[in-house]
Write a protein that holds these residues in place. Structure first.
Motif, PDB file in Angstrom:
ATOM      1  N   GLY A   8      -3.412   8.100   1.654  1.00 16.57           N
ATOM      2  CA  GLY A   8      -4.304   7.063   0.936  1.00 16.57           C
ATOM      3  C   GLY A   8      -3.576   6.078  -0.215  1.00 16.57           C
ATOM      4  N   GLY A   9      -2.236   5.882   0.167  1.00 18.84           N
ATOM      5  CA  GLY A   9      -1.363   4.768  -0.795  1.00 18.84           C
ATOM      6  C   GLY A   9      -1.252   3.748  -0.014  1.00 18.84           C
ATOM      7  N   GLY A  10       0.046   3.101  -0.585  1.00 22.98           N
ATOM      8  CA  GLY A  10       0.393   1.813  -0.151  1.00 22.98           C
ATOM      9  C   GLY A  10       0.951   1.617   1.221  1.00 22.98           C
ATOM     10  N   ARG A  11       1.667   2.789   1.342  1.00 23.52           N
ATOM     11  CA  ARG A  11       2.287   3.061   2.687  1.00 23.52           C
ATOM     12  C   ARG A  11       1.190   3.161   3.911  1.00 23.52           C
ATOM     13  NH1 ARG A  11       5.331   8.234   2.229  1.00 23.52           N
ATOM     14  NH2 ARG A  11       3.170   8.899   1.551  1.00 23.52           N
ATOM     15  N   GLU A  12       0.012   3.981   3.587  1.00 20.28           N
ATOM     16  CA  GLU A  12      -0.896   4.179   4.524  1.00 20.28           C
ATOM     17  C   GLU A  12      -1.625   2.729   4.796  1.00 20.28           C
ATOM     18  OE1 GLU A  12       0.875   7.759   3.624  1.00 20.28           O
ATOM     19  OE2 GLU A  12      -0.464   6.758   2.107  1.00 20.28           O
ATOM     20  N   HIS A  13      -1.983   2.054   3.685  1.00 22.12           N
ATOM     21  CA  HIS A  13      -2.401   0.818   3.793  1.00 22.12           C
ATOM     22  C   HIS A  13      -1.761  -0.136   4.816  1.00 22.12           C
ATOM     23  CE1 HIS A  13      -4.644  -2.746   1.544  1.00 22.12           C
ATOM     24  NE2 HIS A  13      -5.030  -2.713   3.158  1.00 22.12           N
ATOM     25  N   GLU A 284      19.883  11.292   1.035  1.00 23.75           N
ATOM     26  CA  GLU A 284      18.798  11.983   1.269  1.00 23.75           C
ATOM     27  C   GLU A 284      18.047  11.869   2.674  1.00 23.75           C
ATOM     28  OE1 GLU A 284      15.311  11.326  -1.378  1.00 23.75           O
ATOM     29  OE2 GLU A 284      15.362   9.376  -0.751  1.00 23.75           O
ATOM     30  N   PHE A 285      17.204  12.584   3.241  1.00 26.75           N
ATOM     31  CA  PHE A 285      16.456  12.306   4.456  1.00 26.75           C
ATOM     32  C   PHE A 285      14.903  12.500   4.161  1.00 26.75           C
ATOM     33  CE2 PHE A 285      20.204  12.468   7.190  1.00 26.75           C
ATOM     34  CZ  PHE A 285      20.209  11.360   7.936  1.00 26.75           C
ATOM     35  N   ASN A 286      14.271  11.810   4.524  1.00 25.15           N
ATOM     36  CA  ASN A 286      12.657  11.994   4.210  1.00 25.15           C
ATOM     37  C   ASN A 286      12.151  12.141   5.956  1.00 25.15           C
ATOM     38  OD1 ASN A 286      12.756  11.874   1.679  1.00 25.15           O
ATOM     39  ND2 ASN A 286      12.423   9.973   1.680  1.00 25.15           N
ATOM     40  N   ALA A 287      10.985  12.565   5.984  1.00 26.14           N
ATOM     41  CA  ALA A 287      10.527  13.135   7.434  1.00 26.14           C
ATOM     42  C   ALA A 287       9.251  12.128   7.675  1.00 26.14           C
ATOM     43  CB  ALA A 287      10.096  14.507   7.553  1.00 26.14           C
ATOM     44  N   ARG A 288       9.222  10.905   6.965  1.00 27.34           N
ATOM     45  CA  ARG A 288       8.200  10.000   7.315  1.00 27.34           C
ATOM     46  C   ARG A 288       8.422   8.483   6.721  1.00 27.34           C
ATOM     47  NH1 ARG A 288       8.438   9.133   1.663  1.00 27.34           N
ATOM     48  NH2 ARG A 288       8.965  10.729   0.649  1.00 27.34           N
ATOM     49  N   PHE A 289       7.228   7.758   7.199  1.00 23.48           N
ATOM     50  CA  PHE A 289       7.400   6.236   6.466  1.00 23.48           C
ATOM     51  C   PHE A 289       7.717   6.589   4.951  1.00 23.48           C
ATOM     52  CE2 PHE A 289       5.314   5.049  10.418  1.00 23.48           C
ATOM     53  CZ  PHE A 289       5.672   4.125  10.712  1.00 23.48           C
ATOM     54  N   GLY A 290       8.744   5.487   4.369  1.00 27.89           N
ATOM     55  CA  GLY A 290       8.756   5.545   3.177  1.00 27.89           C
ATOM     56  C   GLY A 290       7.661   4.596   2.395  1.00 27.89           C
ATOM     57  N   ASP A 291       7.757   4.834   1.013  1.00 32.52           N
ATOM     58  CA  ASP A 291       6.696   4.163   0.209  1.00 32.52           C
ATOM     59  C   ASP A 291       7.748   3.618  -1.048  1.00 32.52           C
ATOM     60  OD1 ASP A 291       4.670   3.168  -1.044  1.00 32.52           O
ATOM     61  OD2 ASP A 291       3.308   4.663  -0.784  1.00 32.52           O
ATOM     62  N   PRO A 292       7.715   2.559  -1.335  1.00 34.04           N
ATOM     63  CA  PRO A 292       7.149   1.313  -0.663  1.00 34.04           C
ATOM     64  C   PRO A 292       7.828   0.605   0.712  1.00 34.04           C
ATOM     65  CG  PRO A 292       8.310   0.671  -2.643  1.00 34.04           C
ATOM     66  CD  PRO A 292       8.587   2.236  -2.571  1.00 34.04           C
ATOM     67  N   GLU A 293       9.082   1.344   1.112  1.00 33.85           N
ATOM     68  CA  GLU A 293       9.709   0.672   1.980  1.00 33.85           C
ATOM     69  C   GLU A 293       8.967   0.231   3.180  1.00 33.85           C
ATOM     70  OE1 GLU A 293      12.538   3.268   0.231  1.00 33.85           O
ATOM     71  OE2 GLU A 293      10.763   3.512   0.959  1.00 33.85           O
ATOM     72  N   THR A 294       8.026   0.803   3.706  1.00 35.27           N
ATOM     73  CA  THR A 294       7.045   0.720   4.666  1.00 35.27           C
ATOM     74  C   THR A 294       6.288  -0.678   4.473  1.00 35.27           C
ATOM     75  OG1 THR A 294       6.503   2.841   5.186  1.00 35.27           O
ATOM     76  CG2 THR A 294       4.887   1.309   6.157  1.00 35.27           C
ATOM     77  N   GLN A 295       6.035  -1.102   3.426  1.00 29.63           N
ATOM     78  CA  GLN A 295       5.459  -2.149   3.184  1.00 29.63           C
ATOM     79  C   GLN A 295       6.137  -3.580   3.502  1.00 29.63           C
ATOM     80  OE1 GLN A 295       4.913   0.673   1.765  1.00 29.63           O
ATOM     81  NE2 GLN A 295       3.802   0.462  -0.275  1.00 29.63           N
ATOM     82  N   VAL A 296       7.591  -3.370   3.413  1.00 35.48           N
ATOM     83  CA  VAL A 296       8.281  -4.629   3.973  1.00 35.48           C
ATOM     84  C   VAL A 296       8.954  -4.478   5.249  1.00 35.48           C
ATOM     85  CG1 VAL A 296       9.036  -5.256   1.624  1.00 35.48           C
ATOM     86  CG2 VAL A 296      10.574  -3.767   2.710  1.00 35.48           C
ATOM     87  N   ALA A 329      11.118 -10.168   3.484  1.00 39.73           N
ATOM     88  CA  ALA A 329      10.153  -9.613   3.089  1.00 39.73           C
ATOM     89  C   ALA A 329      10.352  -8.780   1.617  1.00 39.73           C
ATOM     90  CB  ALA A 329       9.297  -8.484   3.835  1.00 39.73           C
ATOM     91  N   VAL A 330       9.531  -9.265   0.950  1.00 36.17           N
ATOM     92  CA  VAL A 330      10.138  -8.593  -0.541  1.00 36.17           C
ATOM     93  C   VAL A 330       8.496  -8.073  -1.238  1.00 36.17           C
ATOM     94  CG1 VAL A 330      10.737  -9.096  -3.008  1.00 36.17           C
ATOM     95  CG2 VAL A 330      11.797 -10.228  -1.026  1.00 36.17           C
ATOM     96  N   CYS A 331       8.700  -6.867  -1.649  1.00 34.63           N
ATOM     97  CA  CYS A 331       7.321  -6.074  -2.215  1.00 34.63           C
ATOM     98  C   CYS A 331       7.664  -5.992  -3.792  1.00 34.63           C
ATOM     99  CB  CYS A 331       7.209  -4.701  -1.375  1.00 34.63           C
ATOM    100  SG  CYS A 331       5.715  -3.972  -2.204  1.00 34.63           S
ATOM    101  N   VAL A 332       6.710  -6.436  -4.648  1.00 34.81           N
ATOM    102  CA  VAL A 332       6.771  -6.283  -6.011  1.00 34.81           C
ATOM    103  C   VAL A 332       5.640  -5.028  -6.243  1.00 34.81           C
ATOM    104  CG1 VAL A 332       6.472  -7.037  -8.364  1.00 34.81           C
ATOM    105  CG2 VAL A 332       7.896  -8.427  -6.533  1.00 34.81           C
ATOM    106  N   VAL A 333       5.996  -3.916  -6.777  1.00 39.20           N
ATOM    107  CA  VAL A 333       4.939  -3.210  -7.120  1.00 39.20           C
ATOM    108  C   VAL A 333       4.377  -3.203  -8.543  1.00 39.20           C
ATOM    109  CG1 VAL A 333       4.453  -0.736  -7.665  1.00 39.20           C
ATOM    110  CG2 VAL A 333       5.931  -1.262  -5.776  1.00 39.20           C
ATOM    111  N   LEU A 334       3.143  -3.313  -8.801  1.00 32.37           N
ATOM    112  CA  LEU A 334       2.431  -3.341  -9.975  1.00 32.37           C
ATOM    113  C   LEU A 334       1.957  -2.203 -10.435  1.00 32.37           C
ATOM    114  CD1 LEU A 334       0.235  -6.699  -9.307  1.00 32.37           C
ATOM    115  CD2 LEU A 334       2.675  -6.518  -9.900  1.00 32.37           C
TER     116      LEU A 334
END
Length: 421
Positions: A8-13, A284-296, A329-334
């Protein structure tokens, strides 16, 4: 095809947005989703760790594919639960998601297979860890072993800060059981780089590289957050370095996981440091889409995301064509004022309807009883500018972000600045 996205976050959007563009996509559900996601998918009020309810919903609606976003349910075995229910699911099983769920497992794996990473030691005894800490050079990195919402890592520049971080994790248990074990790690200086890859066993299909900004304030100052912004591509990092990272770190890690009887299927996210000598090393390693990397990353994907995910699920990832757009692509988090510490919720948001020239991914928003947009989390929105190069995309992201207002709004002003030097 009907799809259920978990999270339910930006990644999922961003994932829902990308999937919705596929001509093969039918109904898209998101559990639990958020108010922004609700504009393009049907939000289902089921928590990400309610496996029985999620599998029952997917079975009842004859969902054709489940896509898991967050780390917690992956580490807890949500993919295993869907597989047991014979429902196609994209993501790693519990025994593979441990590569993110346990930093000691990840570091030991890299050491065993000679994959480049920082020197480290692991501890489950506070006094032993403290004694070791006093023998190390500063700065030093201290990591809680388990999941801590992206906040379980401290880069300590003074011994006082290092001692406090260790005490917080192991004694005060600020991250709960995640701090039962800690990793004390050599500090690596240099440029950070994130490479997300679609993985199916030993088949690795890298996505375009991105760079995140974890610290809450400009100049990489202040505490770590879940991410204050990101950008892609990385024009200041040579393609040869990216390729070296893929060949010496990401592909060997996928093979190592398979050799350990933990074949990885899903998105393997490599957090890397390019040291001053130009060599990539694993942070590090993560096991899923990153947040907010996915957004770009996903806005730069030319191919059909649904085709790629289905290929991975069915073991055909090596056969699918994956193309990327040339645009940046550039993502700015508010973020809410006070984040990543305490912050207010329910603060009215204005200006969303004025944004016409950027993508807006909702990370923590809700609607109040009057139907007005309000804040619902620490990271509220991700504004993504697209353009022919980083400078153009960055200008667009900041220009459009200024149209959005809410009391206490905080954003970094230097997202992607490193790429312009």
């Amino acid at each position: 095809m009907d799809i259920l996205v978990i999270g339910g976050g930006g990644r999922e959007h961003a994932i829902v947005w990308a999937l919705s563009k596929s001509p093969k996509a039918g109904r898209i559900y998101c559990a639990p989703g958020n108010a922004g996601i609700g504009q393009i998918a049907e939000c289902v009020p089921i928590g990400v760790n309610e496996f029985d309810r999620l599998t029952a919903f997917a079975a009842e609606r004859n969902v054709d594919l489940v896509v898991v976003g967050p780390d917690d349910p992956l580490a807890a075995g949500i993919v295993d639960a869907f597989e047991e229910a014979a429902i196609p699911v994209f993501g790693p099983r519990k025994n593979a998601a441990i590569i993110e769920g346990s930093k000691t497992f990840m570091k030991d794996l890299l050491r065993k297979y000679n994959i480049p990473t920082a020197a480290y030691e692991k501890f489950d005894d506070y006094e032993q860890a403290l004694s070791y800490l006093h023998t190390q050079q500063l700065p030093i990195v201290i990591k809680a072993d388990g999941l801590a919402a992206g906040k379980g890592v401290t880069v300590a520049y003074t011994m006082e800060d290092a001692e406090k971080a260790l005490h917080d994790m192991m004694v005060d248990k600020v991250f709960g059981e995640a701090g039962n074990h800690v990793v004390i790690e050599e500090f690596l200086a240099g440029q950070e780089m994130s490479i997300l890859s679609f993985v199916d066993g030993e088949t690795v299909r890298p996505m375009v590289a991105a760079q995140d900004h974890k610290s809450v304030f400009d100049g990489d100052q202040g505490p770590n957050t879940g991410g204050m912004g990101t950008y892609s591509p990385l024009p200041h990092i040579d393609d040869s370095i990216t390729q070296e990272a893929i060949e010496t770190i990401i592909k060997p890690t996928a093979k190592a996981m398979a050799a350990e009887g933990r074949p990885f299927r899903g998105v393997l996210f490599a957090g890397l440091m390019i040291t001053p000598d130009g060599r990539p090393r694993t942070i590090e390693f993560n096991a899923r889409f990153g947040d907010p990397e996915t957004q770009v990353v996903l806005p730069r994907l030319k191919s059909d995301l649904l085709d790629i995910l289905l290929a991975a699920v069915h073991g055909n990832l090596a056969d699918v064509d994956i193309e990327w757009k040339d645009e940046a692509a550039v993502c700015v988090v508010l973020a809410s004022g006070g984040y990543p510490a305490s912050y207010a919720k329910g603060v009215p948001i204005s200006g969303l309807e004025q944004v016409k020239d950027a993508l807006v991914f909702h990370a923590g928003t809700a609607k109040n009883e009057a139907g007005e947009w309000v804040t619902g989390g620490g990271r509220v929105l991700g504004v993504v500018g697209l353009g022919p190069d980083i400078a153009a995309a960055r200008h667009k992201a900041y220009e459009q972000a200024e149209l959005i207002a809410f009391e206490g709004k905080h954003q970094r002003t230097d997202i992607a600045a490193k790429a312009l030097v």
